[in-house]
Design a protein around this motif. Structure first.
Motif, mmCIF file in Angstrom:
data_model
loop_
_atom_site.group_PDB
_atom_site.id
_atom_site.type_symbol
_atom_site.label_atom_id
_atom_site.label_comp_id
_atom_site.label_asym_id
_atom_site.label_seq_id
_atom_site.Cartn_x
_atom_site.Cartn_y
_atom_site.Cartn_z
ATOM 1 N N ASP A 49 -18.174 31.067 30.546
ATOM 2 C CA ASP A 49 -17.684 31.509 31.849
ATOM 3 C C ASP A 49 -16.411 32.346 31.757
ATOM 4 O O ASP A 49 -16.250 33.316 32.489
ATOM 5 C CB ASP A 49 -17.434 30.304 32.762
ATOM 6 C CG ASP A 49 -18.700 29.840 33.470
ATOM 7 O OD1 ASP A 49 -19.740 30.520 33.367
ATOM 8 O OD2 ASP A 49 -18.635 28.784 34.131
ATOM 9 N N GLU A 50 -15.497 31.968 30.878
ATOM 10 C CA GLU A 50 -14.230 32.701 30.795
ATOM 11 C C GLU A 50 -14.456 34.134 30.309
ATOM 12 O O GLU A 50 -13.887 35.078 30.852
ATOM 13 C CB GLU A 50 -13.234 31.977 29.887
ATOM 14 C CG GLU A 50 -11.893 32.671 29.750
ATOM 15 C CD GLU A 50 -11.164 32.916 31.080
ATOM 16 O OE1 GLU A 50 -10.314 33.834 31.121
ATOM 17 O OE2 GLU A 50 -11.416 32.211 32.072
ATOM 18 N N ALA A 51 -15.298 34.303 29.312
ATOM 19 C CA ALA A 51 -15.554 35.651 28.784
ATOM 20 C C ALA A 51 -16.229 36.532 29.834
ATOM 21 O O ALA A 51 -15.868 37.706 29.998
ATOM 22 C CB ALA A 51 -16.416 35.569 27.529
ATOM 23 N N ASN A 56 -16.211 40.720 34.197
ATOM 24 C CA ASN A 56 -16.421 40.956 35.618
ATOM 25 C C ASN A 56 -15.153 41.516 36.268
ATOM 26 O O ASN A 56 -15.211 42.443 37.079
ATOM 27 C CB ASN A 56 -16.852 39.652 36.298
ATOM 28 C CG ASN A 56 -17.658 39.862 37.556
ATOM 29 O OD1 ASN A 56 -18.232 40.923 37.789
ATOM 30 N ND2 ASN A 56 -17.727 38.830 38.377
ATOM 31 N N ARG A 57 -14.022 40.976 35.867
ATOM 32 C CA ARG A 57 -12.732 41.457 36.384
ATOM 33 C C ARG A 57 -12.463 42.888 35.925
ATOM 34 O O ARG A 57 -12.114 43.759 36.713
ATOM 35 C CB ARG A 57 -11.605 40.541 35.911
ATOM 36 C CG ARG A 57 -10.223 40.961 36.407
ATOM 37 C CD ARG A 57 -9.105 40.309 35.643
ATOM 38 N NE ARG A 57 -9.125 40.796 34.260
ATOM 39 C CZ ARG A 57 -8.672 40.091 33.216
ATOM 40 N NH1 ARG A 57 -8.188 38.878 33.377
ATOM 41 N NH2 ARG A 57 -8.717 40.601 32.018
ATOM 42 N N ASP A 58 -12.661 43.118 34.617
ATOM 43 C CA ASP A 58 -12.308 44.417 34.053
ATOM 44 C C ASP A 58 -13.256 45.543 34.473
ATOM 45 O O ASP A 58 -12.835 46.696 34.598
ATOM 46 C CB ASP A 58 -12.256 44.334 32.525
ATOM 47 C CG ASP A 58 -11.104 43.471 32.028
ATOM 48 O OD1 ASP A 58 -10.259 43.041 32.849
ATOM 49 O OD2 ASP A 58 -11.058 43.201 30.810
ATOM 50 N N TYR A 59 -14.522 45.242 34.657
ATOM 51 C CA TYR A 59 -15.499 46.290 34.940
ATOM 52 C C TYR A 59 -15.966 46.358 36.386
ATOM 53 O O TYR A 59 -16.483 47.379 36.819
ATOM 54 C CB TYR A 59 -16.719 46.151 34.019
ATOM 55 C CG TYR A 59 -16.364 46.493 32.602
ATOM 56 C CD1 TYR A 59 -16.329 47.812 32.171
ATOM 57 C CD2 TYR A 59 -16.018 45.503 31.698
ATOM 58 C CE1 TYR A 59 -15.975 48.143 30.878
ATOM 59 C CE2 TYR A 59 -15.672 45.815 30.396
ATOM 60 C CZ TYR A 59 -15.644 47.132 29.995
ATOM 61 O OH TYR A 59 -15.288 47.452 28.713
ATOM 62 N N ASP A 63 -12.603 39.059 40.055
ATOM 63 C CA ASP A 63 -11.985 38.122 39.122
ATOM 64 C C ASP A 63 -12.573 36.721 39.264
ATOM 65 O O ASP A 63 -11.891 35.783 39.690
ATOM 66 C CB ASP A 63 -10.472 38.100 39.326
ATOM 67 C CG ASP A 63 -9.744 37.408 38.183
ATOM 68 O OD1 ASP A 63 -10.388 37.070 37.173
ATOM 69 O OD2 ASP A 63 -8.522 37.192 38.307
ATOM 70 N N LYS A 64 -13.864 36.598 38.932
ATOM 71 C CA LYS A 64 -14.510 35.285 38.896
ATOM 72 C C LYS A 64 -15.716 35.361 37.961
ATOM 73 O O LYS A 64 -16.247 36.444 37.702
ATOM 74 C CB LYS A 64 -14.924 34.814 40.286
ATOM 75 C CG LYS A 64 -16.032 35.596 40.927
ATOM 76 C CD LYS A 64 -16.395 34.993 42.291
ATOM 77 C CE LYS A 64 -17.662 35.638 42.813
ATOM 78 N NZ LYS A 64 -18.154 35.008 44.016
ATOM 79 N N ILE A 122 -24.932 37.252 29.417
ATOM 80 C CA ILE A 122 -25.293 36.061 30.186
ATOM 81 C C ILE A 122 -24.290 34.948 29.908
ATOM 82 O O ILE A 122 -23.999 34.644 28.756
ATOM 83 C CB ILE A 122 -26.717 35.575 29.828
ATOM 84 C CG1 ILE A 122 -27.747 36.601 30.299
ATOM 85 C CG2 ILE A 122 -27.006 34.195 30.444
ATOM 86 C CD1 ILE A 122 -29.180 36.273 29.918
ATOM 87 N N SER A 123 -23.780 34.344 30.986
ATOM 88 C CA SER A 123 -22.948 33.154 30.850
ATOM 89 C C SER A 123 -23.882 31.954 30.701
ATOM 90 O O SER A 123 -24.573 31.579 31.648
ATOM 91 C CB SER A 123 -22.052 32.951 32.073
ATOM 92 O OG SER A 123 -21.484 31.649 32.026
ATOM 93 N N VAL A 124 -23.889 31.353 29.531
ATOM 94 C CA VAL A 124 -24.751 30.200 29.282
ATOM 95 C C VAL A 124 -24.287 29.008 30.116
ATOM 96 O O VAL A 124 -25.112 28.253 30.632
ATOM 97 C CB VAL A 124 -24.811 29.872 27.770
ATOM 98 C CG1 VAL A 124 -25.591 28.603 27.516
ATOM 99 C CG2 VAL A 124 -25.423 31.048 27.014
#
Length: 182
Positions: A49-51, A56-59, A63-64, A122-124
């Motif tokens: 999730d953090e990665a 998501n924030r940068d592109y 910011d979530k 994909i966020s596992v």
């Protein structure tokens, strides 16, 4: 047909093994066939999730954490830098006799490299949570997210009700054909 799937595992929530990759490879072939795509290279990265939150924030300036992100190589973005060649001779080497892009080839084997379609992330962690929430397997959820990401790579979106209906029907058709039912 030359489709290839490359993968990276940057998370600890789930062991990513050959059975899952084989399933995703099958989904890639089914989705590409349904869309008339005969070749291409897709890279999939499994993250936490953090990665995915940072991406998501940068592109996307959101910011979530999210479940899946797609980065298409088929789209260009306004303000994207143009590829500059050191000299015109290098540019000419990449063109055929008609001035068209000759494509990259493996000179030893005479094979053309598949065009990169893009990256799917994909966020596992999110996939595991959603699988539990929807009452189906983690494999089905990752398959769903992969097909969803693939359709984004080739230009589909779900910004309105009609485009969302079309995209979700296409996803479900591929998943059903692969035997990944809810």
């Amino acid at each position: 047909m030359t489709l290839s799937l490359e993968w990276n595992d940057e998370q600890d929530a789930l062991e990513i093994g050959e059975p899952l990759i084989a399933m995703l490879d099958t989904l890639l072939k089914l989705a590409a066939e349904a869309e008339g795509i005969e070749s291409g290279d897709v890279v999939i990265s499994f993250v936490g999730d953090e990665a995915i939150r940072v991406l998501n924030r940068d592109y996307r300036n959101i910011d979530k954490a999210t479940d899946v992100l797609s980065f298409s190589m088929l789209e260009s973005v306004e303000g994207e830098p143009e590829i500059l060649y050191e000299d015109d001779e290098e540019l000419d080497e990449d063109l055929d006799d008609d001035g068209q892009d000759a494509g990259d080839t493996d000179e030893e084997y005479g094979e053309e490299y598949p065009e990169p379609l893009g990256d799917i992330v994909i966020s596992v962690e999110r996939a595991i949570e959603q699988a539990q929430e929807y009452g189906h397997s983690v494999e089905r959820e990752i398959g769903f997210l992969f097909v969803h990401g693939f359709l984004h790579l080739i230009g589909y979106d779900h910004g309105d009700e009609e485009s969302e209906r079309i995209m979700f029907e296409k996803q479900e058709a591929v998943l059903q054909k692969a035997g990944l039912r809810r």
